[in-house]
Design a protein around this motif. Structure first.
Motif, short mmCIF file in Angstrom:
data_model
loop_
_atom_site.label_atom_id
_atom_site.label_comp_id
_atom_site.label_asym_id
_atom_site.label_seq_id
_atom_site.Cartn_x
_atom_site.Cartn_y
_atom_site.Cartn_z
N THR A 79 0.98 -1.13 0.12
CA THR A 79 -0.02 -0.08 -0.15
C THR A 79 0.85 1.30 -0.06
O THR A 79 0.48 2.19 -0.39
CB THR A 79 -0.99 0.25 1.07
OG1 THR A 79 -0.07 -0.05 2.57
CG2 THR A 79 -1.81 -1.16 1.24
N HIS A 80 2.13 1.20 0.59
CA HIS A 80 3.10 2.28 0.31
C HIS A 80 4.64 1.93 0.85
O HIS A 80 4.59 0.49 0.92
CB HIS A 80 2.70 3.49 1.41
CG HIS A 80 2.78 3.07 2.85
ND1 HIS A 80 1.52 2.20 3.40
CD2 HIS A 80 3.27 3.24 3.82
CE1 HIS A 80 1.51 2.22 4.54
NE2 HIS A 80 3.03 2.81 5.06
N TYR A 81 5.40 2.56 0.74
CA TYR A 81 6.74 2.07 1.03
C TYR A 81 7.19 1.62 2.19
O TYR A 81 8.60 1.10 2.13
CB TYR A 81 7.61 3.06 0.12
CG TYR A 81 8.03 4.16 1.13
CD1 TYR A 81 7.16 5.32 1.09
CD2 TYR A 81 9.34 4.34 1.64
CE1 TYR A 81 7.59 6.31 1.81
CE2 TYR A 81 9.46 5.39 2.55
CZ TYR A 81 8.56 6.37 2.45
OH TYR A 81 9.02 7.63 3.49
N HIS A 82 6.60 2.11 3.24
CA HIS A 82 7.26 1.91 4.70
C HIS A 82 7.95 0.47 4.72
O HIS A 82 7.01 -0.56 4.76
CB HIS A 82 6.29 2.27 5.73
CG HIS A 82 6.44 3.79 5.72
ND1 HIS A 82 5.15 4.28 6.31
CD2 HIS A 82 7.16 4.94 5.43
CE1 HIS A 82 5.44 5.72 6.06
NE2 HIS A 82 6.73 5.81 5.89
N ALA A 83 9.16 0.50 5.44
CA ALA A 83 9.70 -0.83 5.75
C ALA A 83 8.94 -1.90 6.53
O ALA A 83 8.83 -3.21 6.50
CB ALA A 83 11.17 -0.49 6.36
N VAL A 84 8.29 -1.37 7.60
CA VAL A 84 7.50 -2.33 8.25
C VAL A 84 6.30 -2.85 7.57
O VAL A 84 5.97 -4.00 8.11
CB VAL A 84 7.02 -1.49 9.84
CG1 VAL A 84 5.87 -0.50 9.32
CG2 VAL A 84 6.75 -2.39 10.72
N ARG A 85 6.09 -2.60 6.62
CA ARG A 85 4.98 -2.96 5.89
C ARG A 85 5.58 -3.86 4.59
O ARG A 85 4.74 -4.81 4.00
CB ARG A 85 4.15 -2.00 4.77
CG ARG A 85 3.63 -0.91 5.98
CD ARG A 85 2.25 -1.09 6.07
NE ARG A 85 1.79 -0.40 7.33
CZ ARG A 85 0.95 -0.84 8.21
NH1 ARG A 85 0.09 -1.95 7.75
NH2 ARG A 85 0.26 -0.19 9.12
N VAL A 86 6.65 -3.87 4.19
CA VAL A 86 7.05 -4.27 2.94
C VAL A 86 8.25 -5.53 3.25
O VAL A 86 8.33 -6.38 2.30
CB VAL A 86 7.70 -3.26 1.83
CG1 VAL A 86 6.61 -2.26 1.83
CG2 VAL A 86 8.92 -2.93 2.09
N GLY A 164 -1.53 11.25 1.14
CA GLY A 164 -1.89 11.45 2.46
C GLY A 164 -0.82 10.99 3.40
O GLY A 164 0.15 11.84 3.75
N HIS A 165 -0.82 9.67 4.01
CA HIS A 165 0.14 9.19 4.64
C HIS A 165 1.57 9.25 3.67
O HIS A 165 2.57 9.51 4.52
CB HIS A 165 -0.16 7.41 5.17
CG HIS A 165 0.91 6.85 5.86
ND1 HIS A 165 0.97 6.98 7.21
CD2 HIS A 165 1.44 5.76 5.58
CE1 HIS A 165 1.96 6.57 7.67
NE2 HIS A 165 2.42 5.52 6.47
N THR A 166 1.46 9.01 2.63
CA THR A 166 2.68 9.09 1.78
C THR A 166 2.23 9.65 0.28
O THR A 166 1.06 9.72 0.02
CB THR A 166 3.45 7.72 1.32
OG1 THR A 166 2.77 7.06 0.70
CG2 THR A 166 3.96 7.17 2.62
N GLY A 183 -4.52 0.55 3.85
CA GLY A 183 -3.35 0.83 4.36
C GLY A 183 -3.02 2.10 5.58
O GLY A 183 -4.21 2.20 6.24
N ASP A 184 -2.22 2.96 5.85
CA ASP A 184 -2.06 3.65 6.70
C ASP A 184 -2.79 4.93 6.52
O ASP A 184 -2.66 6.04 7.30
CB ASP A 184 -0.77 3.88 7.09
CG ASP A 184 0.15 2.96 7.89
OD1 ASP A 184 -0.45 2.25 8.83
OD2 ASP A 184 1.28 2.68 7.67
N LEU A 185 -3.65 5.25 5.64
CA LEU A 185 -4.30 6.41 5.26
C LEU A 185 -5.45 6.36 6.44
O LEU A 185 -5.93 7.56 6.64
CB LEU A 185 -5.11 6.14 3.85
CG LEU A 185 -4.32 6.83 2.75
CD1 LEU A 185 -5.14 6.43 1.55
CD2 LEU A 185 -3.99 8.21 2.72
#
Ligand SMILES: [Zn+2]
Length: 318
Positions: A79-86, A164-166, A183-185
Protein backbone atom coordinates in the motif's frame (compact mmCIF):
# COMPACT_ATOMS: atom_id res chain seq x y z
CA UNK A 1 9.20 15.78 31.93
CA UNK A 2 11.02 12.46 32.25
CA UNK A 3 12.88 11.61 29.09
CA UNK A 4 10.99 9.35 26.70
CA UNK A 5 12.70 6.32 25.18
CA UNK A 6 13.41 6.88 21.48
CA UNK A 7 10.47 6.08 19.17
CA UNK A 8 9.09 2.60 20.06
CA UNK A 9 12.22 1.24 21.74
CA UNK A 10 10.47 0.89 25.11
CA UNK A 11 7.52 -0.94 23.53
CA UNK A 12 8.39 -4.58 24.04
CA UNK A 13 5.09 -6.21 24.94
CA UNK A 14 3.80 -8.77 22.43
CA UNK A 15 0.30 -8.14 21.06
CA UNK A 16 -2.56 -10.53 20.57
CA UNK A 17 -3.29 -11.37 16.92
CA UNK A 18 -6.81 -11.51 15.48
CA UNK A 19 -7.68 -12.93 12.07
CA UNK A 20 -11.07 -11.43 11.27
CA UNK A 21 -13.32 -12.66 8.47
CA UNK A 22 -15.07 -9.78 6.68
CA UNK A 23 -16.54 -11.89 3.87
CA UNK A 24 -15.81 -15.17 2.09
CA UNK A 25 -13.07 -13.26 0.27
CA UNK A 26 -11.69 -10.75 2.76
CA UNK A 27 -9.76 -11.19 6.00
CA UNK A 28 -7.87 -8.88 8.35
CA UNK A 29 -4.77 -9.88 10.31
CA UNK A 30 -4.63 -7.35 13.14
CA UNK A 31 -2.73 -7.12 16.42
CA UNK A 32 -3.98 -4.49 18.87
CA UNK A 33 -2.54 -1.54 16.97
CA UNK A 34 0.51 -3.18 15.39
CA UNK A 35 0.69 -2.95 11.57
CA UNK A 36 -2.11 -4.90 9.90
CA UNK A 37 -2.03 -7.26 6.94
CA UNK A 38 -5.04 -7.71 4.66
CA UNK A 39 -5.88 -10.91 2.82
CA UNK A 40 -8.10 -11.24 -0.26
CA UNK A 41 -9.00 -14.75 -1.33
CA UNK A 42 -10.08 -14.87 -4.97
CA UNK A 43 -11.44 -17.76 -7.01
CA UNK A 44 -8.00 -18.99 -7.94
CA UNK A 45 -5.41 -17.02 -5.98
CA UNK A 46 -4.70 -15.05 -2.83
CA UNK A 47 -3.61 -11.40 -2.60
CA UNK A 48 -1.78 -10.23 0.53
CA UNK A 49 -1.91 -6.51 1.36
CA UNK A 50 1.14 -5.36 3.29
CA UNK A 51 3.48 -8.06 4.47
CA UNK A 52 4.57 -7.57 8.09
CA UNK A 53 8.08 -6.41 8.85
CA UNK A 54 10.07 -9.62 8.47
CA UNK A 55 9.69 -12.98 6.71
CA UNK A 56 9.59 -14.75 10.08
CA UNK A 57 6.66 -12.57 11.19
CA UNK A 58 4.97 -13.10 7.83
CA UNK A 59 4.99 -16.86 8.49
CA UNK A 60 2.29 -16.31 11.09
CA UNK A 61 0.11 -14.60 8.47
CA UNK A 62 0.68 -17.54 6.11
CA UNK A 63 -0.31 -19.94 8.88
CA UNK A 64 -3.62 -18.06 9.29
CA UNK A 65 -4.23 -17.99 5.54
CA UNK A 66 -3.70 -21.74 5.38
CA UNK A 67 -6.45 -22.20 7.96
CA UNK A 68 -8.98 -20.75 5.47
CA UNK A 69 -7.65 -21.60 1.99
CA UNK A 70 -5.03 -23.62 0.16
CA UNK A 71 -5.08 -21.37 -2.93
CA UNK A 72 -1.66 -20.04 -3.97
CA UNK A 73 -0.53 -16.66 -2.65
CA UNK A 74 0.19 -15.12 -6.03
CA UNK A 75 0.14 -11.41 -5.30
CA UNK A 76 1.46 -9.00 -2.71
CA UNK A 77 0.27 -5.40 -2.73
CA UNK A 78 2.43 -2.76 -1.06
CA UNK A 79 0.00 0.00 0.00
CA UNK A 80 3.08 2.22 0.47
CA UNK A 81 6.84 1.98 0.86
CA UNK A 82 7.37 1.83 4.65
CA UNK A 83 9.78 -0.93 5.70
CA UNK A 84 7.52 -2.24 8.45
CA UNK A 85 4.96 -3.06 5.71
CA UNK A 86 7.17 -4.44 2.96
CA UNK A 87 10.21 -6.31 4.27
CA UNK A 88 8.32 -9.54 4.99
CA UNK A 89 7.40 -9.95 1.31
CA UNK A 90 9.84 -12.75 0.47
CA UNK A 91 8.05 -15.17 2.83
CA UNK A 92 5.02 -15.31 0.54
CA UNK A 93 7.08 -16.17 -2.57
CA UNK A 94 4.57 -14.21 -4.65
CA UNK A 95 4.56 -14.24 -8.43
CA UNK A 96 4.02 -10.49 -8.46
CA UNK A 97 4.55 -7.60 -6.07
CA UNK A 98 2.31 -4.67 -6.97
CA UNK A 99 2.70 -1.02 -6.01
CA UNK A 100 1.91 2.40 -7.40
CA UNK A 101 4.61 4.01 -9.53
CA UNK A 102 4.85 6.72 -6.85
CA UNK A 103 5.63 4.06 -4.25
CA UNK A 104 8.23 2.54 -6.55
CA UNK A 105 9.84 5.95 -6.96
CA UNK A 106 9.99 6.41 -3.18
CA UNK A 107 11.67 3.01 -2.77
CA UNK A 108 14.29 4.10 -5.30
CA UNK A 109 14.74 7.49 -3.67
CA UNK A 110 14.68 6.61 0.05
CA UNK A 111 14.13 2.88 0.55
CA UNK A 112 17.57 2.18 2.02
CA UNK A 113 17.43 5.08 4.48
CA UNK A 114 13.89 4.21 5.48
CA UNK A 115 14.85 0.60 6.17
CA UNK A 116 17.63 1.62 8.56
CA UNK A 117 15.45 4.27 10.16
CA UNK A 118 12.47 2.00 10.82
CA UNK A 119 14.52 -0.92 12.13
CA UNK A 120 15.97 1.51 14.69
CA UNK A 121 12.56 2.81 15.69
CA UNK A 122 10.70 -0.49 16.18
CA UNK A 123 12.84 -3.29 17.63
CA UNK A 124 9.78 -5.41 18.54
CA UNK A 125 8.20 -5.07 15.09
CA UNK A 126 11.33 -6.33 13.36
CA UNK A 127 11.46 -9.66 15.16
CA UNK A 128 14.07 -11.89 13.50
CA UNK A 129 15.27 -8.99 11.37
CA UNK A 130 18.09 -11.26 10.17
CA UNK A 131 15.48 -13.13 8.09
CA UNK A 132 15.02 -10.05 5.85
CA UNK A 133 16.94 -10.68 2.63
CA UNK A 134 19.64 -8.15 1.72
CA UNK A 135 18.50 -5.14 -0.27
CA UNK A 136 14.95 -3.88 -0.71
CA UNK A 137 11.53 -5.23 -1.68
CA UNK A 138 11.04 -4.34 -5.34
CA UNK A 139 7.62 -4.20 -7.00
CA UNK A 140 7.30 -6.24 -10.20
CA UNK A 141 4.15 -4.46 -11.41
CA UNK A 142 3.53 -0.74 -11.03
CA UNK A 143 0.53 1.36 -11.99
CA UNK A 144 -0.63 4.95 -11.88
CA UNK A 145 -4.08 5.94 -10.63
CA UNK A 146 -6.03 2.72 -11.00
CA UNK A 147 -5.48 -0.94 -11.71
CA UNK A 148 -8.02 -3.76 -11.65
CA UNK A 149 -7.09 -7.28 -10.71
CA UNK A 150 -9.60 -10.01 -11.50
CA UNK A 151 -9.16 -12.96 -9.17
CA UNK A 152 -11.56 -15.13 -11.15
CA UNK A 153 -14.92 -13.38 -10.77
CA UNK A 154 -13.76 -11.24 -7.86
CA UNK A 155 -12.95 -7.67 -8.88
CA UNK A 156 -10.17 -6.02 -6.88
CA UNK A 157 -9.57 -2.36 -7.64
CA UNK A 158 -6.23 -0.89 -6.62
CA UNK A 159 -6.70 2.86 -6.36
CA UNK A 160 -4.62 5.93 -5.71
CA UNK A 161 -7.20 8.31 -4.21
CA UNK A 162 -4.72 11.06 -3.39
CA UNK A 163 -1.69 11.72 -1.24
CA UNK A 164 -1.89 11.44 2.53
CA UNK A 165 0.25 9.12 4.64
CA UNK A 166 2.76 9.14 1.75
CA UNK A 167 2.89 10.25 -1.87
CA UNK A 168 2.22 6.72 -3.15
CA UNK A 169 -0.70 5.57 -1.00
CA UNK A 170 -2.81 2.81 -2.56
CA UNK A 171 -6.07 1.37 -1.28
CA UNK A 172 -7.68 -1.91 -2.35
CA UNK A 173 -11.42 -1.91 -2.97
CA UNK A 174 -13.82 -4.78 -3.45
CA UNK A 175 -16.73 -2.99 -5.19
CA UNK A 176 -19.00 -6.05 -5.15
CA UNK A 177 -18.71 -6.30 -1.36
CA UNK A 178 -17.99 -2.67 -0.45
CA UNK A 179 -14.90 -3.66 1.54
CA UNK A 180 -11.86 -1.37 1.58
CA UNK A 181 -8.26 -1.95 2.67
CA UNK A 182 -6.85 1.49 3.43
CA UNK A 183 -3.24 0.97 4.44
CA UNK A 184 -2.05 3.72 6.77
CA UNK A 185 -4.40 6.32 5.27
CA UNK A 186 -6.88 5.32 7.99
CA UNK A 187 -6.03 4.20 11.53
CA UNK A 188 -8.31 3.14 14.34
CA UNK A 189 -7.46 3.63 18.02
CA UNK A 190 -3.92 4.13 16.77
CA UNK A 191 -2.03 7.33 16.08
CA UNK A 192 -1.56 8.17 12.40
CA UNK A 193 2.15 8.33 11.55
CA UNK A 194 2.62 11.45 9.45
CA UNK A 195 6.39 11.80 9.23
CA UNK A 196 6.22 11.34 5.44
CA UNK A 197 2.77 12.82 4.99
CA UNK A 198 0.99 15.49 3.01
CA UNK A 199 -1.15 17.23 5.62
CA UNK A 200 -2.94 19.51 3.19
CA UNK A 201 -3.98 16.62 0.92
CA UNK A 202 -4.81 13.94 3.47
CA UNK A 203 -8.39 15.10 4.39
CA UNK A 204 -9.44 15.22 0.73
CA UNK A 205 -8.09 11.71 0.24
CA UNK A 206 -10.20 10.56 3.19
CA UNK A 207 -13.22 12.21 1.51
CA UNK A 208 -12.45 10.22 -1.62
CA UNK A 209 -12.43 7.03 0.43
CA UNK A 210 -15.72 7.99 2.09
CA UNK A 211 -17.27 8.66 -1.34
CA UNK A 212 -16.91 4.96 -2.16
CA UNK A 213 -19.24 4.28 0.80
CA UNK A 214 -17.27 1.38 2.24
CA UNK A 215 -19.29 -0.82 4.59
CA UNK A 216 -16.22 -2.53 6.03
CA UNK A 217 -12.67 -1.26 6.23
CA UNK A 218 -9.32 -2.70 7.26
CA UNK A 219 -7.18 0.16 8.60
CA UNK A 220 -3.39 0.25 8.69
CA UNK A 221 -3.41 -0.21 12.43
CA UNK A 222 -6.21 -1.16 14.79
CA UNK A 223 -9.18 -3.50 14.65
CA UNK A 224 -11.05 -4.27 11.44
CA UNK A 225 -14.06 -1.97 11.06
CA UNK A 226 -17.04 -4.17 10.29
CA UNK A 227 -20.01 -1.78 10.12
CA UNK A 228 -20.62 1.48 8.22
CA UNK A 229 -20.75 3.28 11.58
CA UNK A 230 -17.32 1.96 12.57
CA UNK A 231 -15.94 2.92 9.14
CA UNK A 232 -17.25 6.45 9.67
CA UNK A 233 -15.63 6.57 13.10
CA UNK A 234 -12.28 5.44 11.68
CA UNK A 235 -12.36 8.03 8.92
CA UNK A 236 -13.51 10.80 11.27
CA UNK A 237 -10.89 10.03 13.92
CA UNK A 238 -8.05 10.01 11.41
CA UNK A 239 -9.28 13.21 9.81
CA UNK A 240 -9.65 14.99 13.16
CA UNK A 241 -6.13 14.08 14.23
CA UNK A 242 -4.55 15.25 10.97
CA UNK A 243 -6.57 18.47 10.98
CA UNK A 244 -5.76 19.16 14.65
CA UNK A 245 -2.00 18.71 14.13
CA UNK A 246 -2.11 20.89 11.03
CA UNK A 247 -4.11 23.70 12.69
CA UNK A 248 -1.93 23.71 15.78
CA UNK A 249 1.31 23.79 13.79
CA UNK A 250 0.02 26.43 11.41
CA UNK A 251 -1.02 28.75 14.22
CA UNK A 252 2.32 28.23 15.99
CA UNK A 253 4.25 29.08 12.85
CA UNK A 254 2.04 32.13 12.27
CA UNK A 255 2.90 33.26 15.80
CA UNK A 256 6.60 33.01 14.95
CA UNK A 257 7.31 29.97 17.14
CA UNK A 258 10.22 27.66 16.33
CA UNK A 259 9.81 23.89 15.88
CA UNK A 260 10.56 23.12 19.51
CA UNK A 261 7.88 25.49 20.80
CA UNK A 262 5.38 24.30 18.19
CA UNK A 263 6.07 20.70 19.22
CA UNK A 264 5.50 21.39 22.91
CA UNK A 265 2.25 23.29 22.37
CA UNK A 266 0.91 20.79 19.83
CA UNK A 267 1.72 17.85 22.09
CA UNK A 268 -0.04 19.53 25.02
CA UNK A 269 -3.07 20.37 22.88
CA UNK A 270 -3.49 16.90 21.38
CA UNK A 271 -2.56 14.63 24.29
CA UNK A 272 -5.92 14.90 26.12
CA UNK A 273 -7.82 13.91 22.97
CA UNK A 274 -5.52 11.32 21.39
CA UNK A 275 -2.95 10.37 24.04
CA UNK A 276 -4.60 6.98 24.63
CA UNK A 277 -4.05 5.87 21.02
CA UNK A 278 -1.15 3.47 20.51
CA UNK A 279 2.21 4.95 19.43
CA UNK A 280 1.07 8.50 20.27
CA UNK A 281 4.39 9.39 21.92
CA UNK A 282 6.31 7.71 19.11
CA UNK A 283 4.50 9.55 16.32
CA UNK A 284 4.13 13.05 17.66
CA UNK A 285 7.72 14.26 17.21
CA UNK A 286 7.84 12.92 13.63
CA UNK A 287 4.37 14.17 12.78
CA UNK A 288 4.91 17.68 14.09
CA UNK A 289 8.34 17.93 12.46
CA UNK A 290 6.91 16.96 9.07
CA UNK A 291 3.94 19.28 9.48
CA UNK A 292 6.23 22.15 10.44
CA UNK A 293 8.29 21.43 7.33
CA UNK A 294 5.19 21.41 5.12
CA UNK A 295 3.85 24.64 6.59
CA UNK A 296 7.22 26.37 6.23
CA UNK A 297 9.56 25.44 3.42
CA UNK A 298 9.33 21.77 2.37
CA UNK A 299 6.41 20.81 0.13
CA UNK A 300 7.75 17.23 0.00
CA UNK A 301 8.82 15.17 3.02
CA UNK A 302 12.54 15.16 3.76
CA UNK A 303 14.19 11.75 3.99
CA UNK A 304 14.42 10.29 7.50
CA UNK A 305 17.69 8.55 8.25
CA UNK A 306 18.64 6.70 11.44
CA UNK A 307 20.83 9.71 12.30
CA UNK A 308 18.19 12.33 11.56
CA UNK A 309 15.67 10.37 13.67
CA UNK A 310 17.97 10.55 16.68
CA UNK A 311 18.89 14.18 16.23
CA UNK A 312 15.26 15.20 15.95
CA UNK A 313 14.29 13.15 19.01
CA UNK A 314 17.15 14.62 21.02
CA UNK A 315 16.16 18.15 20.03
CA UNK A 316 12.47 17.78 20.85
CA UNK A 317 12.41 15.35 23.77
CA UNK A 318 15.37 16.39 25.93
ZN1 LIG B 1 3.27 3.64 6.91
Amino acid sequence: MTQKAFASQADLEEKKVSFTKLSDNAYAYTAEGDPNTGVIVGDDAVLVLDTQATPVMAQDVIRRIREVTDKPIQYVLLTHYHAVRVLGASAYQPQQIIASQDTYDLIVERGEQDKASEIGRFPRLFRNVESVPPGLTWPTITFTGKMTLWLGKLEVQLLQLGRGHTKGDTVAWLPQQKILFSGDLVEFDATPYAGDAYFKDWPQTLDNIAALKPEKLVPGRGAALTTPEQVQAGLAGTRAFIADVYESVKSGVAAGEDLNAVYKSTYARLAPKYGQWVIFDHCMPFDVTRCYDEVTQYPDPRIWTAERDRQMWQALES
